[in-house]
Design a protein around this motif. Structure first.
Motif, PDB file in Angstrom:
ATOM      1  N   GLN A 276     -44.863  33.227 -21.239  1.00  0.00           N
ATOM      2  CA  GLN A 276     -44.535  32.079 -22.092  1.00  0.00           C
ATOM      3  C   GLN A 276     -45.755  31.192 -22.308  1.00  0.00           C
ATOM      4  O   GLN A 276     -45.951  30.646 -23.398  1.00  0.00           O
ATOM      5  CB  GLN A 276     -43.389  31.257 -21.467  1.00  0.00           C
ATOM      6  N   ILE A 277     -46.560  31.040 -21.258  1.00  0.00           N
ATOM      7  CA  ILE A 277     -47.800  30.259 -21.404  1.00  0.00           C
ATOM      8  C   ILE A 277     -48.681  30.886 -22.473  1.00  0.00           C
ATOM      9  O   ILE A 277     -49.187  30.213 -23.380  1.00  0.00           O
ATOM     10  CB  ILE A 277     -48.570  30.190 -20.059  1.00  0.00           C
ATOM     11  N   MET A 278     -48.852  32.213 -22.370  1.00  0.00           N
ATOM     12  CA  MET A 278     -49.696  32.922 -23.328  1.00  0.00           C
ATOM     13  C   MET A 278     -49.184  32.718 -24.750  1.00  0.00           C
ATOM     14  O   MET A 278     -49.940  32.369 -25.661  1.00  0.00           O
ATOM     15  CB  MET A 278     -49.753  34.413 -22.977  1.00  0.00           C
ATOM     16  N   ARG A 279     -47.887  32.910 -24.920  1.00  0.00           N
ATOM     17  CA  ARG A 279     -47.310  32.781 -26.272  1.00  0.00           C
ATOM     18  C   ARG A 279     -47.465  31.369 -26.815  1.00  0.00           C
ATOM     19  O   ARG A 279     -47.829  31.173 -27.978  1.00  0.00           O
ATOM     20  CB  ARG A 279     -45.830  33.158 -26.255  1.00  0.00           C
ATOM     21  N   SER A 280     -47.195  30.376 -25.957  1.00  0.00           N
ATOM     22  CA  SER A 280     -47.255  28.987 -26.417  1.00  0.00           C
ATOM     23  C   SER A 280     -48.686  28.584 -26.752  1.00  0.00           C
ATOM     24  O   SER A 280     -48.938  27.977 -27.801  1.00  0.00           O
ATOM     25  CB  SER A 280     -46.713  28.048 -25.335  1.00  0.00           C
ATOM     26  N   LEU A 281     -49.611  28.909 -25.859  1.00  0.00           N
ATOM     27  CA  LEU A 281     -51.003  28.514 -26.117  1.00  0.00           C
ATOM     28  C   LEU A 281     -51.539  29.230 -27.369  1.00  0.00           C
ATOM     29  O   LEU A 281     -52.229  28.617 -28.173  1.00  0.00           O
ATOM     30  CB  LEU A 281     -51.880  28.792 -24.895  1.00  0.00           C
ATOM     31  N   ASN A 282     -51.185  30.496 -27.522  1.00  0.00           N
ATOM     32  CA  ASN A 282     -51.637  31.206 -28.736  1.00  0.00           C
ATOM     33  C   ASN A 282     -51.051  30.556 -29.990  1.00  0.00           C
ATOM     34  O   ASN A 282     -51.719  30.473 -31.024  1.00  0.00           O
ATOM     35  CB  ASN A 282     -51.261  32.691 -28.676  1.00  0.00           C
ATOM     36  N   HIS A 283     -49.831  30.075 -29.881  1.00  0.00           N
ATOM     37  CA  HIS A 283     -49.227  29.367 -31.013  1.00  0.00           C
ATOM     38  C   HIS A 283     -50.051  28.119 -31.361  1.00  0.00           C
ATOM     39  O   HIS A 283     -50.408  27.897 -32.519  1.00  0.00           O
ATOM     40  CB  HIS A 283     -47.783  28.994 -30.687  1.00  0.00           C
ATOM     41  N   PHE A 284     -50.381  27.324 -30.336  1.00  0.00           N
ATOM     42  CA  PHE A 284     -51.120  26.081 -30.604  1.00  0.00           C
ATOM     43  C   PHE A 284     -52.560  26.359 -31.056  1.00  0.00           C
ATOM     44  O   PHE A 284     -53.160  25.546 -31.750  1.00  0.00           O
ATOM     45  CB  PHE A 284     -51.113  25.175 -29.368  1.00  0.00           C
ATOM     46  N   MET A 285     -53.133  27.501 -30.653  1.00  0.00           N
ATOM     47  CA  MET A 285     -54.519  27.811 -31.037  1.00  0.00           C
ATOM     48  C   MET A 285     -54.600  28.546 -32.367  1.00  0.00           C
ATOM     49  O   MET A 285     -55.700  28.870 -32.820  1.00  0.00           O
ATOM     50  CB  MET A 285     -55.177  28.676 -29.951  1.00  0.00           C
ATOM     51  N   ARG A 286     -53.459  28.820 -32.994  1.00  0.00           N
ATOM     52  CA  ARG A 286     -53.410  29.724 -34.146  1.00  0.00           C
ATOM     53  C   ARG A 286     -54.481  29.491 -35.229  1.00  0.00           C
ATOM     54  O   ARG A 286     -55.044  30.465 -35.734  1.00  0.00           O
ATOM     55  CB  ARG A 286     -52.006  29.723 -34.767  1.00  0.00           C
ATOM     56  N   PRO A 287     -54.799  28.259 -35.583  1.00  0.00           N
ATOM     57  CA  PRO A 287     -55.795  28.126 -36.658  1.00  0.00           C
ATOM     58  C   PRO A 287     -57.180  28.652 -36.256  1.00  0.00           C
ATOM     59  O   PRO A 287     -58.015  28.897 -37.122  1.00  0.00           O
ATOM     60  CB  PRO A 287     -55.877  26.614 -36.913  1.00  0.00           C
ATOM     61  N   HIS A 288     -57.422  28.806 -34.973  1.00  0.00           N
ATOM     62  CA  HIS A 288     -58.754  29.175 -34.494  1.00  0.00           C
ATOM     63  C   HIS A 288     -58.838  30.658 -34.143  1.00  0.00           C
ATOM     64  O   HIS A 288     -57.827  31.288 -33.854  1.00  0.00           O
ATOM     65  CB  HIS A 288     -59.118  28.332 -33.269  1.00  0.00           C
ATOM     66  N   SER A 289     -60.054  31.171 -34.120  1.00  0.00           N
ATOM     67  CA  SER A 289     -60.257  32.592 -33.830  1.00  0.00           C
ATOM     68  C   SER A 289     -60.351  32.823 -32.320  1.00  0.00           C
ATOM     69  O   SER A 289     -61.297  33.433 -31.821  1.00  0.00           O
ATOM     70  CB  SER A 289     -61.512  33.086 -34.540  1.00  0.00           C
ATOM     71  N   VAL A 290     -59.361  32.297 -31.604  1.00  0.00           N
ATOM     72  CA  VAL A 290     -59.310  32.378 -30.144  1.00  0.00           C
ATOM     73  C   VAL A 290     -57.876  32.755 -29.755  1.00  0.00           C
ATOM     74  O   VAL A 290     -56.936  32.169 -30.292  1.00  0.00           O
ATOM     75  CB  VAL A 290     -59.653  31.011 -29.494  1.00  0.00           C
ATOM     76  N   ALA A 291     -57.729  33.721 -28.857  1.00  0.00           N
ATOM     77  CA  ALA A 291     -56.384  34.046 -28.363  1.00  0.00           C
ATOM     78  C   ALA A 291     -56.452  34.496 -26.913  1.00  0.00           C
ATOM     79  O   ALA A 291     -57.427  35.091 -26.476  1.00  0.00           O
ATOM     80  CB  ALA A 291     -55.721  35.130 -29.210  1.00  0.00           C
ATOM     81  N   ILE A 292     -55.384  34.171 -26.182  1.00  0.00           N
ATOM     82  CA  ILE A 292     -55.211  34.680 -24.824  1.00  0.00           C
ATOM     83  C   ILE A 292     -54.548  36.044 -24.942  1.00  0.00           C
ATOM     84  O   ILE A 292     -53.532  36.185 -25.634  1.00  0.00           O
ATOM     85  CB  ILE A 292     -54.318  33.717 -24.007  1.00  0.00           C
ATOM     86  N   ILE A 293     -55.132  37.050 -24.293  1.00  0.00           N
ATOM     87  CA  ILE A 293     -54.557  38.390 -24.392  1.00  0.00           C
ATOM     88  C   ILE A 293     -53.898  38.812 -23.076  1.00  0.00           C
ATOM     89  O   ILE A 293     -53.213  39.815 -23.028  1.00  0.00           O
ATOM     90  CB  ILE A 293     -55.596  39.431 -24.870  1.00  0.00           C
ATOM     91  N   ASP A 294     -54.100  38.036 -22.025  1.00  0.00           N
ATOM     92  CA  ASP A 294     -53.400  38.298 -20.762  1.00  0.00           C
ATOM     93  C   ASP A 294     -53.338  36.999 -19.972  1.00  0.00           C
ATOM     94  O   ASP A 294     -54.273  36.190 -20.016  1.00  0.00           O
ATOM     95  CB  ASP A 294     -54.126  39.379 -19.956  1.00  0.00           C
ATOM     96  N   CYS A 295     -52.221  36.795 -19.263  1.00  0.00           N
ATOM     97  CA  CYS A 295     -52.063  35.591 -18.449  1.00  0.00           C
ATOM     98  C   CYS A 295     -51.325  35.976 -17.170  1.00  0.00           C
ATOM     99  O   CYS A 295     -50.292  36.648 -17.231  1.00  0.00           O
ATOM    100  CB  CYS A 295     -51.270  34.536 -19.233  1.00  0.00           C
ATOM    101  N   GLN A 296     -51.881  35.567 -16.024  1.00  0.00           N
ATOM    102  CA  GLN A 296     -51.249  35.885 -14.744  1.00  0.00           C
ATOM    103  C   GLN A 296     -51.253  34.663 -13.835  1.00  0.00           C
ATOM    104  O   GLN A 296     -52.220  33.898 -13.829  1.00  0.00           O
ATOM    105  CB  GLN A 296     -52.021  37.005 -14.031  1.00  0.00           C
ATOM    106  N   ASN A 297     -50.198  34.524 -13.068  1.00  0.00           N
ATOM    107  CA  ASN A 297     -50.135  33.505 -12.023  1.00  0.00           C
ATOM    108  C   ASN A 297     -50.897  34.074 -10.817  1.00  0.00           C
ATOM    109  O   ASN A 297     -50.612  35.170 -10.361  1.00  0.00           O
ATOM    110  CB  ASN A 297     -48.662  33.242 -11.690  1.00  0.00           C
ATOM    111  N   VAL A 298     -51.912  33.338 -10.334  1.00  0.00           N
ATOM    112  CA  VAL A 298     -52.742  33.838  -9.227  1.00  0.00           C
ATOM    113  C   VAL A 298     -52.736  32.823  -8.089  1.00  0.00           C
ATOM    114  O   VAL A 298     -52.339  31.665  -8.261  1.00  0.00           O
ATOM    115  CB  VAL A 298     -54.202  34.117  -9.688  1.00  0.00           C
TER     116      VAL A 298
END
Lengths: 248, 248
Positions: free
Chosen positions: B76-98
């Motif tokens: 959900q973090i990945m999806r939400s952050l990618n949504h907010f970053m959408r105008p930019h050429s930046v995306a999270i392609i993996d997210c893990q709790n560590v």
């Protein structure tokens, strides 16, 4: 009047362009080239391409020809036209003076395309406008089985755009290799003497349904045999398609 | 206060961005990510990356971490952050709790880069902002001979940017493979536990002088031994550099 014919090889990023052919609305690659030639020669010149790619489709080796009334050094033509085209994502990468019996479209004996898919869950950034992003894992061997029904000479009506202008729907698909290039990238390599309008994208769209296991490989044969466009899958996005090379 | 640490893998096109690190002038990847996290959590959060890439440098697998005070599902973090970053050429392609002992920068044991060159006479369009275009043919085996002097542990002062903040100029270059990928593309694969600022681009800039036969392969050894930045070649353009992967 003596004319000098030039064969050019062209690379372009199709993103934001209206495709090869001149359009009333939207900037086409043909218009960009013809305007550059006008800047150089002050003469209206028609440029004829091997393949009229659609809006958004890219080219690494589109081939075209045009005639000039004065001889000019091919390398100088390339440099000058690239200078005039600089604001656009279009460039000539090779230019040769050829005999007048060369015709970019009618002399072509084989055309080669690549269709690129990025197959991974994570959003695609670098190839956002350069590949079709498919999240769900594609079954490559199932797609390869589907390909077996398409190779050779067939009536490709099911994979033909409604507004296709070709006289016959019978084409010969010489090659369709599906190669997994790395963990994420799947490339389709297609070759044929000629293609119908949207044929590559319609074939890829149907094979992806097999890859997603919504269809069986045998569905490809049924679709081909039906000779109905509505039987096939939807048209794959333009942004994954590259016109690679023409054999003469 | 309990905190939850997340490790993210990020893809970005560096073109037009000010590099990883927050800048007074220019939009950085760090800022884009931190603002997206603020949109999600309404909390100011610092994001720490494995490598602070320069303006114009791309990443296929940058790694970073940040802490949240509330647990959230990584996907959900990945999806939400990618949504907010959408105008930019930046995306999270993996997210893990560590676990909280994971540190994107200090836990990294090896970093991997690719530097891409397109080596052909014709102007480059598709890779215009994604590779260094070199017109003159590069002698690959000469460059490979030059590499032999760089592998292993050395004082890399000659390949270090003036404003580099590393405490020591001694680094261990684990890998530097130069691979001709096709007729035109030459990729440099570099791996090391860590790199000095501009080290990859300065090494590539010097090896290209060998490839152009302006230098002999042995010049690389002389440059390394001189421990002077001015002895080395100029810095290769940022647009050819990709941060690929981090080993932990």
């Amino acid at each position: 009047m003596q004319q000098y014919r030039y064969k050019i090889t062209i690379e372009y990023l199709g993103t934001g362009l209206a495709g090869w052919q001149r359009q009333a609305n939207g900037l086409s690659i043909q218009q960009i080239l013809e305007e550059a030639i006008y800047c150089l020669t002050k003469t209206n010149t028609i440029v004829i391409a091997a393949g009229r790619t659609d809006a958004g489709v890219h080219a690494l080796g589109q081939v075209a020809h045009f005639d000039l009334t004065n001889y000019r050094d091919p390398h100088q033509i390339m440099r000058s036209l690239n200078h005039f085209m600089r604001p656009h994502s279009v460039a000539i990468i090779d230019c040769q003076n050829v005999t007048s019996d060369f015709h970019a479209r009618f002399s072509a004996i084989k055309r080669h395309y690549i269709y690129k898919i990025v197959n991974r869950p994570g959003q695609v950034i670098l190839d956002a406008e350069r590949a079709w992003w498919i999240r769900h894992k594609l079954n490559i061997s199932a797609m390869q089985q589907g390909v077996s029904y398409l190779l050779g000479q067939h009536d490709f009506t099911s994979f033909r755009a409604k507004h296709c202008q070709a006289q016959s729907p019978i084409k010969t698909l010489s090659k369709l290799d599906i190669i997994k290039c790395d963990q994420e990238q799947i490339n389709f390599y297609l070759s044929a003497p000629s293609f119908l309008h949207h044929m590559v994208r319609n074939i890829v769209g149907s094979l992806v349904l097999v890859g997603l296991e919504k269809w069986q490989p045998e569905n490809i044969k049924a679709v081909l045999d039906s000779k109905k466009r509505e039987a096939a899958g939807s048209t794959a996005p333009a942004k994954g398609l590259y016109f690679i090379k023409v054999d003469y």
